[in-house]
Design a protein around this motif. Structure first.
Motif, PDB file in Angstrom:
ATOM      1  N   SER A 103       0.824  -1.216   0.000  1.00  0.00           N
ATOM      2  CA  SER A 103       0.000   0.000   0.000  1.00  0.00           C
ATOM      3  C   SER A 103       0.859   1.269   0.000  1.00  0.00           C
ATOM      4  O   SER A 103       0.390   2.331  -0.391  1.00  0.00           O
ATOM      5  N   LEU A 104       2.100   1.149   0.428  1.00  0.00           N
ATOM      6  CA  LEU A 104       3.021   2.288   0.428  1.00  0.00           C
ATOM      7  C   LEU A 104       3.865   2.319  -0.850  1.00  0.00           C
ATOM      8  O   LEU A 104       4.924   2.929  -0.882  1.00  0.00           O
ATOM      9  N   ASN A 105       3.359   1.647  -1.898  1.00  0.00           N
ATOM     10  CA  ASN A 105       4.044   1.562  -3.192  1.00  0.00           C
ATOM     11  C   ASN A 105       5.400   0.878  -3.106  1.00  0.00           C
ATOM     12  O   ASN A 105       6.343   1.252  -3.803  1.00  0.00           O
ATOM     13  N   GLY A 106       5.495  -0.121  -2.240  1.00  0.00           N
ATOM     14  CA  GLY A 106       6.721  -0.900  -2.129  1.00  0.00           C
ATOM     15  C   GLY A 106       6.972  -1.701  -3.394  1.00  0.00           C
ATOM     16  O   GLY A 106       6.036  -2.168  -4.046  1.00  0.00           O
ATOM     17  N   ILE A 107       8.220  -1.843  -3.738  1.00  0.00           N
ATOM     18  CA  ILE A 107       8.600  -2.605  -4.924  1.00  0.00           C
ATOM     19  C   ILE A 107       8.901  -4.039  -4.519  1.00  0.00           C
ATOM     20  O   ILE A 107       9.696  -4.293  -3.617  1.00  0.00           O
ATOM     21  N   VAL A 108       8.248  -4.987  -5.206  1.00  0.00           N
ATOM     22  CA  VAL A 108       8.451  -6.410  -4.964  1.00  0.00           C
ATOM     23  C   VAL A 108       9.087  -7.000  -6.214  1.00  0.00           C
ATOM     24  O   VAL A 108       8.573  -6.836  -7.313  1.00  0.00           O
ATOM     25  N   VAL A 109      10.207  -7.698  -6.024  1.00  0.00           N
ATOM     26  CA  VAL A 109      10.930  -8.314  -7.132  1.00  0.00           C
ATOM     27  C   VAL A 109      10.936  -9.822  -6.923  1.00  0.00           C
ATOM     28  O   VAL A 109      11.500 -10.323  -5.955  1.00  0.00           O
ATOM     29  N   ASP A 110      10.275 -10.536  -7.826  1.00  0.00           N
ATOM     30  CA  ASP A 110      10.169 -11.991  -7.764  1.00  0.00           C
ATOM     31  C   ASP A 110      11.338 -12.591  -8.549  1.00  0.00           C
ATOM     32  O   ASP A 110      11.441 -12.410  -9.759  1.00  0.00           O
ATOM     33  N   ILE A 111      12.230 -13.319  -7.865  1.00  0.00           N
ATOM     34  CA  ILE A 111      13.429 -13.867  -8.508  1.00  0.00           C
ATOM     35  C   ILE A 111      13.273 -15.327  -8.926  1.00  0.00           C
ATOM     36  O   ILE A 111      14.206 -15.933  -9.435  1.00  0.00           O
ATOM     37  N   ARG A 112      12.083 -15.884  -8.737  1.00  0.00           N
ATOM     38  CA  ARG A 112      11.865 -17.284  -9.125  1.00  0.00           C
ATOM     39  C   ARG A 112      11.883 -17.413 -10.649  1.00  0.00           C
ATOM     40  O   ARG A 112      11.687 -16.442 -11.368  1.00  0.00           O
ATOM     41  N   SER A 113      12.107 -18.618 -11.128  1.00  0.00           N
ATOM     42  CA  SER A 113      12.155 -18.836 -12.580  1.00  0.00           C
ATOM     43  C   SER A 113      10.803 -18.521 -13.214  1.00  0.00           C
ATOM     44  O   SER A 113       9.755 -18.579 -12.554  1.00  0.00           O
ATOM     45  N   LYS A 114      10.833 -18.200 -14.481  1.00  0.00           N
ATOM     46  CA  LYS A 114       9.612 -17.865 -15.219  1.00  0.00           C
ATOM     47  C   LYS A 114       8.625 -19.033 -15.172  1.00  0.00           C
ATOM     48  O   LYS A 114       7.422 -18.830 -15.009  1.00  0.00           O
TER      49      LYS A 114
END
Length: 128
Positions: A33-44
């Motif tokens: 909700s605070l516009n945090g950036i989430v980066v998913d590093i799992r394989s496609k």
């Protein structure tokens, strides 16, 4: 006296290397909700099979060698716009994302955070 200085220096390096923040699954909604950036590093393939956290960036980390990591960090920097910006790393169970956060912190990404329990924890808490 020299050995004491060496011991203190080694201890501070060790403590700083493992000093990365984690985010508990209960605080993820607030982070988003605070516009945090989430980066998913799992394989496609895994992302397609199990899904992703809404609004997350899909940036798989396939190899952990220096060249691949350098390219990956360049792509990450394009997303973040600044290495000083806070972001959350997500993997399957939190193990690899914690190690990556530690490495990224050493490389100047000082606000790297990992999701405790990883995507599996998020999935388990959102299917009830």
């Amino acid at each position: 006296m020299k050995w004491l200085f060496f011991l203190l220096l080694s201890l501070s390096i060790f403590l700083n290397a493992s000093d990365v923040k984690s985010l508990n699954i209960t605080k993820l909604d607030k982070y988003l909700s605070l516009n945090g950036i989430v980066v998913d590093i799992r394989s496609k393939q895994i992302q397609e099979k199990t899904g992703v956290i809404p609004e997350s960036y899909k940036l798989p980390l396939i190899k952990n060698d220096e060249k691949s990591l350098k390219i990956w960090k360049f792509k990450l920097l394009k997303i973040l716009k600044s290495a000083k910006r806070s972001f959350l790393i997500v993997d399957e169970d939190g193990t690899n994302s914690k190690k990556l956060a530690q490495r990224l912190k050493k490389d100047g990404f000082i606000q790297a955070i990992y999701l405790k329990g990883g995507f599996d924890n998020w999935k388990n808490n959102n299917t009830k």
